[in-house]
Design a protein around this motif. Structure first.
Motif, PDB file in Angstrom:
ATOM      1  N   LEU A 170       0.706  -1.530  -0.209  1.00 48.66           N
ATOM      2  CA  LEU A 170       0.122  -0.293   0.672  1.00 48.66           C
ATOM      3  C   LEU A 170       0.809   0.895   0.171  1.00 48.66           C
ATOM      4  CD1 LEU A 170      -2.741   1.895   0.279  1.00 48.66           C
ATOM      5  CD2 LEU A 170      -2.807   1.549   2.524  1.00 48.66           C
ATOM      6  N   ARG A 172      -0.235   4.833  -1.156  1.00 50.86           N
ATOM      7  CA  ARG A 172      -1.360   5.677  -1.195  1.00 50.86           C
ATOM      8  C   ARG A 172      -1.101   6.702  -2.480  1.00 50.86           C
ATOM      9  NH1 ARG A 172      -2.325   4.416   4.010  1.00 50.86           N
ATOM     10  NH2 ARG A 172      -4.535   4.203   4.141  1.00 50.86           N
ATOM     11  N   ILE A 214      -5.756  -4.034   6.181  1.00 53.29           N
ATOM     12  CA  ILE A 214      -7.122  -3.420   7.336  1.00 53.29           C
ATOM     13  C   ILE A 214      -6.557  -3.207   8.506  1.00 53.29           C
ATOM     14  CG2 ILE A 214      -8.648  -4.141   5.526  1.00 53.29           C
ATOM     15  CD1 ILE A 214      -9.902  -5.040   7.728  1.00 53.29           C
ATOM     16  N   LEU A 236      -5.288   0.011   5.696  1.00 54.51           N
ATOM     17  CA  LEU A 236      -6.485   0.528   4.896  1.00 54.51           C
ATOM     18  C   LEU A 236      -7.378   0.665   5.977  1.00 54.51           C
ATOM     19  CD1 LEU A 236      -6.575  -2.103   1.472  1.00 54.51           C
ATOM     20  CD2 LEU A 236      -6.236   0.745   1.961  1.00 54.51           C
ATOM     21  N   GLU A 262     -12.344   1.353   2.743  1.00 52.02           N
ATOM     22  CA  GLU A 262     -10.870   3.022   2.088  1.00 52.02           C
ATOM     23  C   GLU A 262     -10.885   2.107   0.304  1.00 52.02           C
ATOM     24  OE1 GLU A 262      -6.942   4.818   2.070  1.00 52.02           O
ATOM     25  OE2 GLU A 262      -7.289   3.348   3.483  1.00 52.02           O
ATOM     26  N   LEU A 263     -10.732   0.383   0.332  1.00 54.50           N
ATOM     27  CA  LEU A 263     -10.364   0.143  -1.098  1.00 54.50           C
ATOM     28  C   LEU A 263     -11.211   0.142  -2.080  1.00 54.50           C
ATOM     29  CD1 LEU A 263      -7.594  -1.388  -2.368  1.00 54.50           C
ATOM     30  CD2 LEU A 263      -8.600  -3.268  -1.650  1.00 54.50           C
ATOM     31  N   GLU A 283     -11.700   3.652  -3.833  1.00 54.98           N
ATOM     32  CA  GLU A 283     -10.794   4.118  -4.544  1.00 54.98           C
ATOM     33  C   GLU A 283     -11.330   4.001  -5.913  1.00 54.98           C
ATOM     34  OE1 GLU A 283      -8.254   6.567  -5.429  1.00 54.98           O
ATOM     35  OE2 GLU A 283      -8.534   5.807  -3.461  1.00 54.98           O
ATOM     36  N   GLU A 321     -14.138  -7.564   3.489  1.00 55.00           N
ATOM     37  CA  GLU A 321     -12.742  -7.595   4.488  1.00 55.00           C
ATOM     38  C   GLU A 321     -12.828  -7.913   5.674  1.00 55.00           C
ATOM     39  OE1 GLU A 321     -12.747  -2.996   5.194  1.00 55.00           O
ATOM     40  OE2 GLU A 321     -12.546  -2.573   3.421  1.00 55.00           O
TER      41      GLU A 321
END
Length: 185
Positions: free
Chosen positions: A104, A106, A128, A144, A148-149, A152, A163
């Motif tokens: 990750l 961002r 996460i 994350l 969030e993913l 995105e 998740e």
């Protein structure tokens, strides 16, 4: 050499058990932050052209040559540090499939999304924030937040999203998993 071959982990079940991914014809695949290359190698064995990209390719499986044999000349190997500003940007609309596992950064989200061809697919799995409760990584920069993913890639067609707890090789972790198709236009 033989000992290292035995330590090569199999591709993620997210890759190997996906109906959507099993139907891909010979494709251009980017294995971003590839590590040992386990996921990209799975696609290489099936005849896809794979770009293996990582800060260092030293961890790329020594078994890769025996697993993909003489086809290795059709693959690309890039040792780029995507976080320090020295790497060129990912080529836009180049890949039918982009794989990102356990990584990750961002600021790369826009580049990763742009690298996928219209109609192409992204497979993204990483940790996460709940992961910090049980182990590494603990740094919030590498974890994350909830949804969030998914947020995105909200304009993409969601093929799979999860998740929570993931059990791989008897190791428990908390991850988000996404498989999504980029809009055609």
């Amino acid at each position: 050499m033989q000992e290292k071959k035995l330590k090569v982990k199999a591709a993620s079940r997210l890759v190997t058990e996906s109906q959507e991914l099993s139907q891909l014809n010979k494709s251009e695949v980017l294995d971003l932050a590839c590590g040992s290359g386990r996921n990209g190698l799975w696609f290489a064995e099936k005849g896809h052209r794979v770009t293996f990209l990582d800060k260092s390719l030293a961890n790329l499986s020594v078994a890769s040559e025996s697993r993909i044999g003489s086809m290795s000349s059709q693959h690309t190997y890039l040792a780029w540090d995507l976080e320090d500003g020295s790497a060129p940007e990912l080529e836009q609309n180049k890949y039918d499939l982009v794989l990102v596992f356990n990584y990750l950064h961002r600021p790369l989200f826009p580049q990763i999304a742009a690298a996928v061809k219209p109609g192409g697919v992204i497979v993204y799995e990483t940790f996460i924030d709940k992961q910090a409760e049980i182990g590494r990584p603990r740094n919030p920069n590498f974890l994350l937040k909830a949804n969030e993913l998914k947020n995105e890639f909200e304009k993409w067609t969601l093929l799979h999203y999860f998740e929570g707890e993931v059990l791989n090789d008897a190791n428990l972790s908390y991850k988000a998993q996404l498989i999504a198709r980029k809009p055609d236009c």
